[in-house]
Scaffold this motif. Structure first.
Motif, mmCIF file in Angstrom:
data_model
loop_
_atom_site.group_PDB
_atom_site.id
_atom_site.type_symbol
_atom_site.label_atom_id
_atom_site.label_comp_id
_atom_site.label_asym_id
_atom_site.label_seq_id
_atom_site.Cartn_x
_atom_site.Cartn_y
_atom_site.Cartn_z
ATOM 1 N N GLU A 84 0.715 -1.186 -0.052
ATOM 2 C CA GLU A 84 -0.106 -0.007 -0.083
ATOM 3 C C GLU A 84 0.715 1.301 -0.090
ATOM 4 O OE1 GLU A 84 -2.686 -0.366 3.503
ATOM 5 O OE2 GLU A 84 -3.605 -2.111 2.637
ATOM 6 N N CYS A 95 -0.262 6.759 8.348
ATOM 7 C CA CYS A 95 -0.672 5.407 8.504
ATOM 8 C C CYS A 95 0.577 4.544 8.375
ATOM 9 C CB CYS A 95 -1.847 5.150 7.934
ATOM 10 S SG CYS A 95 -2.866 3.631 8.472
ATOM 11 N N HIS A 97 1.846 4.031 5.462
ATOM 12 C CA HIS A 97 1.732 3.146 4.174
ATOM 13 C C HIS A 97 2.886 3.095 3.183
ATOM 14 C CE1 HIS A 97 -2.865 3.001 4.236
ATOM 15 N NE2 HIS A 97 -2.332 2.478 5.082
ATOM 16 N N GLU A 133 -6.103 2.663 0.013
ATOM 17 C CA GLU A 133 -6.688 1.872 0.986
ATOM 18 C C GLU A 133 -7.467 2.721 1.971
ATOM 19 O OE1 GLU A 133 -7.747 0.348 4.536
ATOM 20 O OE2 GLU A 133 -6.068 1.707 4.553
ATOM 21 N N GLU A 134 -6.973 4.095 2.169
ATOM 22 C CA GLU A 134 -7.732 4.879 2.895
ATOM 23 C C GLU A 134 -9.140 5.488 2.365
ATOM 24 O OE1 GLU A 134 -6.800 5.398 6.048
ATOM 25 O OE2 GLU A 134 -4.721 5.051 6.446
ATOM 26 N N HIS A 158 1.261 -4.244 8.509
ATOM 27 C CA HIS A 158 0.967 -2.879 8.675
ATOM 28 C C HIS A 158 1.692 -2.360 9.846
ATOM 29 C CE1 HIS A 158 -1.047 0.707 8.826
ATOM 30 N NE2 HIS A 158 -1.907 0.270 7.668
HETATM 31 ZN ZN LIG Z 1 -3.255 1.893 7.054
#
Ligand SMILES: [Zn+2]
Ligand SMILES: [Zn+2]
Length: 399
Positions: A84, A95, A97, A133-134, A158
């Motif tokens: 990601e 996050c 990624h 993804e978000e 992750h």
């Molecule tokens: Zn994430």
């Protein structure tokens, strides 16, 4: 030393040897944050890197900013490592990624090295670049297109504040709510107006009051996206955006029906019209236990210590479109610590995601994913893969 041990050690050494380049790759993505389907820079740097590494790379795969990179033969186990690389609005790679991308590429390189070292073994590694993804659900269209049909297992790691091999990822439904009223001069003729903002405020409060009847595992959170344009105009339009989450799709349906009651009730009280539109929905993550056990063994051997705090496992839940993948093929998506107490989606986490410590933690994850993959590729009688697939069939039936 048996063949697998030798090859495993050679394979993970490749990651250490490329540490500097992988760090630069991650930094390139981290320092150019791009949101939902706009990840052109990340797409470019990742695909160029993988081409240089000798993978067969399909750019613009399924999505403009998606890609698929493969190496190996079709007559063995096909292991997919997922990247990601999308960021969040305003707060960038909060996050982490960029690290998921680094991890997927590094694991892919290690698996490829192992396959090259043992040309008598048949197997394949697929590095899948999944954008958005978000909120955009990049993996959903890939699932619809049948991308996972030829893949046996999916692996992704992750970053988060803890080492947690089987994190709870909730089913999630995004929803847009619009209240429509009637405009009026707010001072001269307010009685002629129907205030859509009042309905939105009541809706927000009704949902908040109803939390007492929500299960502790449910998550409901919303923002006002439109609250009118000027105080002197009675707002004829007000909008909210909510995410609804629950551990299973069945519970999510229960939550949705409570939520819809709040929307309709608020509209009735304010005399407005209400409409709502369900957008992208993510499924809950169903971790394949056999696959997770392999991961856990290698993680422990690499010195990783998993959290023993039960409240982390029970309460610290988010969602991801990896959940949808996990209901199509056997999947794991462990969470791993990048040495910060800040939670994902904060500026503190973004800073941590660009740090050396996070990079090193990511390389360790890449090694663990690669070793997990090699267990399957180098298993001559495919017993491990069979156990993984049988568990999947027992959960979902034959698909
Ligand atoms: Zn994430
Ligand atoms: Zn996130």
């Amino acid at each position: 030393m048996d063949e697998l041990t030798q090859i495993s050690s050679y394979s993970t050494q490749q990651i250490d040897q490329k540490s500097q380049e992988l760090k630069e790759l991650s930094f390139q993505i981290w320092s150019h944050p791009e949101t939902c389907y706009n990840e052109t820079h990340a797409h470019e740097v990742l695909t160029s890197f993988l081409e240089k590494e000798g993978f067969v790379v399909e750019r613009n795969f399924i999505h403009q900013t998606g890609f698929r990179a493969t190496f190996g033969t079709n007559n063995g186990v096909n292991v997919c490592v997922i990247c990601e690389y999308d960021a969040l609005p305003e707060i960038g790679h909060a996050c982490g990624h960029n690290l998921i991308a680094e991890c997927g590429v590094a694991a892919g390189i290690a698996i490829k090295a192992a396959l090259e070292k043992a040309p008598n073994k048949h197997g394949k590694v697929t590095i899948l670049g999944t954008p958005a993804e978000e909120g955009g659900g990049g993996k959903l269209k890939m699932i619809e297109a049948g991308v996972f049909d030829e893949i046996h297992v999916a692996l992704m790691a992750h970053p988060c504040p803890h080492n947690i091999p089987r994190p709870p990822l909730l089913a999630k439904q995004e929803v847009q709510i619009t209240f429509t009223g009637k405009p009026a001069h707010a001072a001269a003729f307010p009685w002629q107006g129907v205030n859509a903002l009042d309905a939105a405020v009541m809706c927000y409060q009704a949902i908040s009051l109803m939390r007492q009847q929500f299960k502790p595992t449910w998550r409901v959170h919303g923002i006002f996206t439109n609250g009118g344009v000027k105080p002197s105009i009675i707002p004829d339009k007000a909008e909210l955006q909510y995410y609804l989450r629950a551990p299973t799709v069945l519970e999510l349906e229960e939550l949705k029906s409570k939520f819809e009651g709040c929307v309709q009730g608020s509209a009735l009280l304010a005399g407005c019209q209400a409409s709502y539109k369900y957008d992208t929905g993510y499924l809950d993550l169903v971790t394949n236990k056999h696959l997770a056990s392999l991961y856990e063994q290698h993680a422990t051997a690499q010195g990783l210590v998993f959290t023993t705090d039960k409240s982390v496992e029970q309460n610290e839940s988010a969602s991801g479109d990896i959940g949808n993948v996990s209901q199509v093929i056997p999947t794991i998506q462990p969470g791993y610590s990048i040495h910060t107490s800040d939670s994902n989606h904060t500026r503190g986490f973004r800073e941590a995601a660009g740090s050396d410590r996070a990079h090193l933690a990511t390389l360790t994850q890449a090694k663990i994913l690669a070793l997990t993959a090699l267990d399957l590729i180098f298993d001559d009688n495919d017993k491990t893969l069979q156990a993984i697939q049988e568990e999947f069939k027992a959960t979902f039936g034959s698909r």
